[in-house]
Design a protein around this motif. Structure first.
Motif, mmCIF file in Angstrom:
data_model
loop_
_atom_site.group_PDB
_atom_site.id
_atom_site.type_symbol
_atom_site.label_atom_id
_atom_site.label_comp_id
_atom_site.label_asym_id
_atom_site.label_seq_id
_atom_site.Cartn_x
_atom_site.Cartn_y
_atom_site.Cartn_z
ATOM 1 N N ARG A 88 -6.910 -1.265 9.796
ATOM 2 C CA ARG A 88 -7.613 -2.355 8.900
ATOM 3 C C ARG A 88 -7.701 -1.855 7.475
ATOM 4 O O ARG A 88 -8.285 -2.619 6.689
ATOM 5 C CB ARG A 88 -8.830 -2.749 9.451
ATOM 6 C CG ARG A 88 -9.090 -3.482 10.739
ATOM 7 C CD ARG A 88 -8.176 -5.022 10.502
ATOM 8 N NE ARG A 88 -8.156 -5.493 11.894
ATOM 9 C CZ ARG A 88 -6.951 -6.072 12.266
ATOM 10 N NH1 ARG A 88 -5.905 -5.609 11.591
ATOM 11 N NH2 ARG A 88 -6.728 -6.635 13.537
ATOM 12 N N GLU A 89 -7.416 -0.808 7.347
ATOM 13 C CA GLU A 89 -7.287 -0.183 5.893
ATOM 14 C C GLU A 89 -6.018 -0.698 4.972
ATOM 15 O O GLU A 89 -4.800 -0.418 5.755
ATOM 16 C CB GLU A 89 -7.378 1.506 5.843
ATOM 17 C CG GLU A 89 -8.814 1.667 5.846
ATOM 18 C CD GLU A 89 -9.069 3.258 5.665
ATOM 19 O OE1 GLU A 89 -9.643 3.649 4.461
ATOM 20 O OE2 GLU A 89 -8.691 4.092 6.501
ATOM 21 N N ALA A 90 -6.113 -1.115 4.113
ATOM 22 C CA ALA A 90 -4.847 -1.559 3.323
ATOM 23 C C ALA A 90 -4.813 -1.255 1.790
ATOM 24 O O ALA A 90 -5.824 -1.387 1.110
ATOM 25 C CB ALA A 90 -4.594 -3.036 3.423
ATOM 26 N N VAL A 91 -3.484 -1.234 1.315
ATOM 27 C CA VAL A 91 -3.349 -0.847 -0.257
ATOM 28 C C VAL A 91 -2.909 -2.115 -0.546
ATOM 29 O O VAL A 91 -1.903 -2.668 -0.242
ATOM 30 C CB VAL A 91 -2.493 0.462 -0.296
ATOM 31 C CG1 VAL A 91 -2.377 0.669 -1.833
ATOM 32 C CG2 VAL A 91 -3.170 1.557 0.450
ATOM 33 N N GLU B 5 1.045 -5.679 -6.115
ATOM 34 C CA GLU B 5 1.702 -7.027 -6.705
ATOM 35 C C GLU B 5 3.079 -6.871 -6.751
ATOM 36 O O GLU B 5 3.373 -5.686 -7.528
ATOM 37 C CB GLU B 5 0.929 -7.448 -7.788
ATOM 38 C CG GLU B 5 1.513 -9.011 -8.095
ATOM 39 C CD GLU B 5 0.544 -9.635 -9.283
ATOM 40 O OE1 GLU B 5 1.171 -9.956 -10.252
ATOM 41 O OE2 GLU B 5 -0.608 -9.556 -9.115
ATOM 42 N N VAL B 6 3.888 -7.548 -6.312
ATOM 43 C CA VAL B 6 5.282 -7.723 -6.529
ATOM 44 C C VAL B 6 5.905 -8.883 -6.744
ATOM 45 O O VAL B 6 5.793 -9.980 -6.108
ATOM 46 C CB VAL B 6 6.090 -6.936 -5.316
ATOM 47 C CG1 VAL B 6 7.509 -6.822 -5.454
ATOM 48 C CG2 VAL B 6 5.728 -5.615 -4.973
ATOM 49 N N GLY B 7 6.548 -9.084 -8.148
ATOM 50 C CA GLY B 7 6.985 -10.377 -8.378
ATOM 51 C C GLY B 7 5.932 -11.575 -8.518
ATOM 52 O O GLY B 7 6.452 -12.745 -8.237
ATOM 53 N N GLY B 8 4.851 -11.089 -8.977
ATOM 54 C CA GLY B 8 3.640 -12.229 -9.115
ATOM 55 C C GLY B 8 3.125 -12.581 -7.606
ATOM 56 O O GLY B 8 1.991 -13.475 -7.486
ATOM 57 N N HIS B 9 3.408 -11.872 -6.548
ATOM 58 C CA HIS B 9 2.956 -11.965 -5.009
ATOM 59 C C HIS B 9 1.999 -10.890 -4.795
ATOM 60 O O HIS B 9 2.489 -9.848 -4.876
ATOM 61 C CB HIS B 9 4.034 -12.235 -4.108
ATOM 62 C CG HIS B 9 4.719 -13.420 -4.328
ATOM 63 N ND1 HIS B 9 4.458 -14.767 -4.277
ATOM 64 C CD2 HIS B 9 6.135 -13.649 -4.976
ATOM 65 C CE1 HIS B 9 5.340 -15.627 -4.595
ATOM 66 N NE2 HIS B 9 6.610 -14.993 -5.147
ATOM 67 N N GLY B 10 0.964 -11.204 -4.135
ATOM 68 C CA GLY B 10 0.009 -10.020 -3.621
ATOM 69 C C GLY B 10 0.355 -9.681 -2.268
ATOM 70 O O GLY B 10 0.553 -10.492 -1.402
ATOM 71 N N TYR B 11 0.647 -7.966 -2.060
ATOM 72 C CA TYR B 11 0.662 -7.437 -0.638
ATOM 73 C C TYR B 11 -0.568 -6.942 -0.052
ATOM 74 O O TYR B 11 -1.134 -6.128 -1.255
ATOM 75 C CB TYR B 11 1.816 -7.051 -0.533
ATOM 76 C CG TYR B 11 3.228 -8.006 -0.901
ATOM 77 C CD1 TYR B 11 3.776 -8.409 0.248
ATOM 78 C CD2 TYR B 11 3.607 -8.203 -1.933
ATOM 79 C CE1 TYR B 11 4.872 -9.254 0.005
ATOM 80 C CE2 TYR B 11 4.660 -9.136 -2.238
ATOM 81 C CZ TYR B 11 5.380 -9.759 -1.205
ATOM 82 O OH TYR B 11 6.483 -10.275 -1.512
ATOM 83 N N ALA B 12 -0.789 -6.922 1.135
ATOM 84 C CA ALA B 12 -1.784 -5.588 1.573
ATOM 85 C C ALA B 12 -1.059 -5.130 2.590
ATOM 86 O O ALA B 12 -0.367 -5.411 3.544
ATOM 87 C CB ALA B 12 -2.985 -6.448 2.219
ATOM 88 N N LEU B 13 -0.897 -3.562 2.366
ATOM 89 C CA LEU B 13 0.120 -2.702 2.975
ATOM 90 C C LEU B 13 -1.002 -1.825 3.945
ATOM 91 O O LEU B 13 -1.654 -1.183 3.497
ATOM 92 C CB LEU B 13 0.740 -1.801 2.143
ATOM 93 C CG LEU B 13 1.671 -2.311 1.081
ATOM 94 C CD1 LEU B 13 2.371 -1.131 0.051
ATOM 95 C CD2 LEU B 13 2.933 -3.238 1.471
ATOM 96 N N LEU B 14 -0.710 -2.207 5.348
ATOM 97 C CA LEU B 14 -1.607 -1.717 6.123
ATOM 98 C C LEU B 14 -1.227 -0.203 6.548
ATOM 99 O O LEU B 14 -0.187 0.026 6.609
ATOM 100 C CB LEU B 14 -1.507 -2.418 7.614
ATOM 101 C CG LEU B 14 -2.210 -3.657 7.916
ATOM 102 C CD1 LEU B 14 -1.843 -4.459 8.961
ATOM 103 C CD2 LEU B 14 -3.776 -3.519 7.710
ATOM 104 N N VAL B 15 -2.193 0.594 6.384
ATOM 105 C CA VAL B 15 -2.060 2.060 6.574
ATOM 106 C C VAL B 15 -2.902 2.524 7.568
ATOM 107 O O VAL B 15 -3.812 1.918 7.846
ATOM 108 C CB VAL B 15 -2.276 2.846 5.414
ATOM 109 C CG1 VAL B 15 -1.313 2.507 4.442
ATOM 110 C CG2 VAL B 15 -3.563 2.762 4.738
ATOM 111 N N ASP B 16 -2.646 3.711 8.300
ATOM 112 C CA ASP B 16 -3.521 4.249 9.295
ATOM 113 C C ASP B 16 -4.861 4.600 8.580
ATOM 114 O O ASP B 16 -6.045 4.609 9.396
ATOM 115 C CB ASP B 16 -2.861 5.328 10.244
ATOM 116 C CG ASP B 16 -1.608 4.732 10.936
ATOM 117 O OD1 ASP B 16 -1.575 3.699 11.199
ATOM 118 O OD2 ASP B 16 -0.883 5.728 11.116
#
Length: 150
Positions: A72-75, A78-89
């Motif tokens: 549930r931890e995420a980084v 923003e890429v090309g105006g879109h938001g991303y949440a990158l799930l990490v352990d």
């Protein structure tokens, strides 16, 4: 890249770092809404302060057989105006790079090649550096300007 700040995480048993300059925040995700027929690394959608983020399972993006599952931890990037949440352990530390990127001492696996910038030394030992934009949108030129070059 020397002295560039890195956010050190754990992904699938590996220490992996992302350039801190590319990260807008680190969050704990409350809920993920599934997207029918989404490509494998896309875990779904979540919101952050009324903004929709596409959630990317970093384990799946790196070709690991075991997905993040309950991570549930995420980084947030923003890429090309879109938001991303990158799930990490796990999010572990922020530390400066003490060397330029070099080829890893051991092959982390074929799925890592598309996002891997290289391995750098830090005060706590070597770490694999990943391009967060390539984790989010796949291989190709980095969509995030200013990311370190290999």
């Amino acid at each position: 890249m020397i002295d560039e700040l890195l956010l050190v995480t754990a992904i699938g048993g590996h220490r992996a770092a992302l350039p801190a300059a590319a990260i807008s925040s680190v969050i704990e995700i409350e809920g993920i809404e599934a997207i029918p027929l989404a490509r494998a690394p896309v875990a779904g959608l979540t919101t952050l302060r009324s903004r929709v983020l596409t959630v990317i399972d970093c384990r799946a993006a790196l070709g690991l057989t075991e997905t993040a599952g309950t991570a549930r931890e995420a980084v947030v990037i923003e890429v090309g105006g879109h938001g991303y949440a990158l799930l990490v352990d796990e999010v572990r530390d922020v530390t400066p790079a003490l060397s330029e990127p070099a080829a890893p001492r051991a092959d982390p696996g074929p799925g890592w090649a598309a996002a891997l910038v290289g391995m750098v030394e830090t005060a706590s030992g070597p770490v694999l550096v990943l391009d967060p934009a390539r984790l989010a949108v796949g291989p190709g030129p980095s969509a995030a300007s200013g990311l370190m070059a290999a």
